[in-house]
Design a protein around this motif. Structure first.
Motif, PDB file in Angstrom:
ATOM      1  N   ILE A 144      -5.354  -4.221  -3.329  1.00  0.00           N
ATOM      2  CA  ILE A 144      -4.706  -2.976  -2.882  1.00  0.00           C
ATOM      3  C   ILE A 144      -4.215  -2.182  -4.091  1.00  0.00           C
ATOM      4  O   ILE A 144      -4.393  -0.956  -4.174  1.00  0.00           O
ATOM      5  N   LEU A 203     -15.279  -2.591  -1.197  1.00  0.00           N
ATOM      6  CA  LEU A 203     -14.078  -3.347  -0.829  1.00  0.00           C
ATOM      7  C   LEU A 203     -14.435  -4.709  -0.242  1.00  0.00           C
ATOM      8  O   LEU A 203     -13.759  -5.715  -0.516  1.00  0.00           O
ATOM      9  N   ASN A 205     -10.332  -4.213   5.558  1.00  0.00           N
ATOM     10  CA  ASN A 205     -11.440  -4.612   4.706  1.00  0.00           C
ATOM     11  C   ASN A 205     -11.110  -5.840   3.881  1.00  0.00           C
ATOM     12  O   ASN A 205     -11.859  -6.821   3.845  1.00  0.00           O
ATOM     13  N   TYR A 231       0.836  -1.208   0.000  1.00  0.00           N
ATOM     14  CA  TYR A 231       0.000   0.000   0.000  1.00  0.00           C
ATOM     15  C   TYR A 231       0.866   1.252   0.000  1.00  0.00           C
ATOM     16  O   TYR A 231       0.573   2.221  -0.719  1.00  0.00           O
ATOM     17  N   THR A 240      -6.455   1.314  -4.473  1.00  0.00           N
ATOM     18  CA  THR A 240      -5.798   2.476  -3.858  1.00  0.00           C
ATOM     19  C   THR A 240      -5.816   3.696  -4.773  1.00  0.00           C
ATOM     20  O   THR A 240      -6.194   4.794  -4.329  1.00  0.00           O
ATOM     21  N   ASN A 266     -16.469   0.998   1.780  1.00  0.00           N
ATOM     22  CA  ASN A 266     -16.348  -0.247   2.546  1.00  0.00           C
ATOM     23  C   ASN A 266     -17.119  -1.383   1.890  1.00  0.00           C
ATOM     24  O   ASN A 266     -16.632  -2.516   1.816  1.00  0.00           O
ATOM     25  N   THR A 314     -12.844   2.467  10.856  1.00  0.00           N
ATOM     26  CA  THR A 314     -13.211   3.384   9.775  1.00  0.00           C
ATOM     27  C   THR A 314     -13.621   4.751  10.291  1.00  0.00           C
ATOM     28  O   THR A 314     -13.140   5.792   9.801  1.00  0.00           O
ATOM     29  N   LEU A 340      -8.365   0.023   4.404  1.00  0.00           N
ATOM     30  CA  LEU A 340      -8.310  -0.775   3.180  1.00  0.00           C
ATOM     31  C   LEU A 340      -7.845  -2.199   3.466  1.00  0.00           C
ATOM     32  O   LEU A 340      -8.484  -3.179   3.053  1.00  0.00           O
ATOM     33  N   PHE A 371      -6.541   5.584   5.868  1.00  0.00           N
ATOM     34  CA  PHE A 371      -7.208   4.864   4.794  1.00  0.00           C
ATOM     35  C   PHE A 371      -6.508   3.541   4.498  1.00  0.00           C
ATOM     36  O   PHE A 371      -7.154   2.539   4.193  1.00  0.00           O
TER      37      PHE A 371
END
Length: 432
Positions: free
Chosen positions: A341, A328, A369, A163, A345, A325, A416, A366, A362
């Motif tokens: 990812i 994802l 999730n 990420y 992203t 969310n 989140t 991510l 974030f």
């Protein structure tokens, strides 16, 4: 033009994935196809090749093969059994202690090995004890599978390194530190669910707490536990970079397995190195190919178009985060963590940054999730590893997975909508 490129991207990517094309090829094909409405074929192909090369020519990327190798050495070196003994020494007297030990060991071994599937295999070490103690094995498999991905949030984490690369150089040290509390929230949710089931079913502990037993188990697990402290402490403290820390992890784990524990020998190194090279090659190539997607999206303005569409529906950031969310969560059920990812992203990060969400926050949301997708059918690789280890059926295990999904989802909502859980430790550590 952006809408046409997005349509082509999604259709080509979906078709290639459905027919079983390797994910890297699917990313290349969809990325190049979506650029054609704006560029001619020759420019698209040349630029695409350049982007793959530049995407893999990053010093930070070296951390991934090093961490993969360190994890494989730990995997083969009997580390998992020592971690199980350590957690059991702490939780042995608690009702349902074998379930809780499995969950705790999964989080530790997942963090050290960097693999949720490898963590799920830890359940095999507790299977005989659980059967002898009369545990419901469907529950045991559910607890094993549900807790395994937690280690991907607890550093060192290849998912967070990936990420960081895609997010434009977000601090790896800050991401590592930010992952601790969300990872522990995941583990705590699983522990609570397992404890409730254990109390309802009348399970007992494996024995009384003993300082002698804890001391012996701690000595056995001190080296792998120290690895996390040394590597993460060095990265956060600025003593060495993430790549240098990963190299230190290899030397440390190799010395521990060969010299101290002697669980592997020189002959074992060939298969370990080969497996690590194959795994690393796949990951690095996928990262390189994803650079084509990042370029196409930036060139055609796809993120801006999606952002305008979302903001046209609502400007409420809580609703937007909920929509992200949901996307994802659904995508994670049929995509592995790393490709997801790389794909999402560049799409969602610019959107959330518009209303002031940190790239670090974030990133944790991510990965959290997508880790849920690791234990959710129809793909759910980690869940199916746990099912194979426990020799159970999916239908029977899913009776208990609902409770674990609920606890993990509550954790996702906390992570989140309350930045504190991701941002407090990096702030305290002076990384922001």
């Amino acid at each position: 033009m952006a809408s046409i490129s997005l349509f082509i991207l999604l259709i080509v990517l979906a078709v290639l994935l459905i027919i079983g094309t390797p994910i890297a090829v699917a990313i290349i094909g969809s990325g190049l196809a979506s650029a054609l409405p704006s560029l001619n074929l020759e420019v698209t192909l040349i630029t695409g090749a350049q982007r793959i090369f530049s995407g893999t020519s990053t010093y930070t990327l070296l951390a991934i093969p090093f961490f993969v190798l360190a994890g494989n050495i730990m995997n083969q070196g009997g580390i998992a059994k020592r971690l199980v003994n350590f957690v059991d020494a702490i939780l042995g007297r608690v009702p349902g202690s074998l379930l809780l030990t499995n969950i705790g060991a999964n989080s530790l071994f997942g963090a050290i090995s960097g693999s949720a599937a490898a963590a799920a295999a830890v359940g095999s070490m507790l299977k005989d004890g659980e059967e002898t103690s009369g545990y419901d094995m469907d529950l045991a498999v559910a607890a094993n599978g549900a807790s395994a991905p937690s280690g991907l949030l607890i550093p060192p984490s290849n998912a967070l390194i990936t990420y960081s690369l895609v997010a434009g150089g977000t601090s790896i040290a800050a991401l590592f530190v930010a992952g601790y509390i969300p990872g522990l929230i995941w583990v705590l949710g699983c522990l609570i669910v397992a404890y409730i089931f254990a109390k309802k079913k009348g399970y007992t502990g494996t024995g009384d707490f003993s300082w002698k037993k804890l001391w012996k188990a701690t000595l056995g697990a001190i080296l792998p536990l120290s690895l996390i402290i040394i590597v993460i402490g060095g990265i956060v403290g600025g003593v060495f970079t993430a790549t240098e820390g990963a190299a230190i992890a290899v030397v440390y784990s190799l010395f521990s397995a060969l010299v101290i524990y002697r669980d592997i020998n020189v002959k074992d190194l060939y298969s370990i190195l080969l497996d690590s090279a194959v795994t690393s090659g796949i990951i690095v190539f996928i990262i390189g190919t994803s650079n084509i997607l990042s370029w196409v999206m930036a060139f055609t303005g796809i993120p801006q178009m999606i952002s305008a569409a979302l903001l046209g529906v609502t400007e409420n950031q809580f609703i937007i985060l909920l929509i992200i969310n949901i996307v994802l969560l659904i995508s994670g059920t049929f995509m592995d963590v790393t490709p997801a990812i790389l794909i999402f992203t560049p799409i969602f990060l610019p959107i959330v940054q518009q209303f002031g969400m940190s790239s670090i926050h974030f990133g944790i949301v991510l990965v959290y999730n997508l880790c849920i997708g690791n234990i959710t059918p129809p793909v759910g690789n980690t869940l199916f590893v746990a099912i194979r280890v426990g020799d159970r059926k999916l239908s029977s295990v899913m009776r208990y997975m609902g409770a674990f999904y609920f606890a993990i989802f509550i954790g996702l909502m906390l992570v989140t909508y309350f930045p504190f859980f991701s941002m407090w430790l990096p702030e305290v550590a002076g990384l922001l």
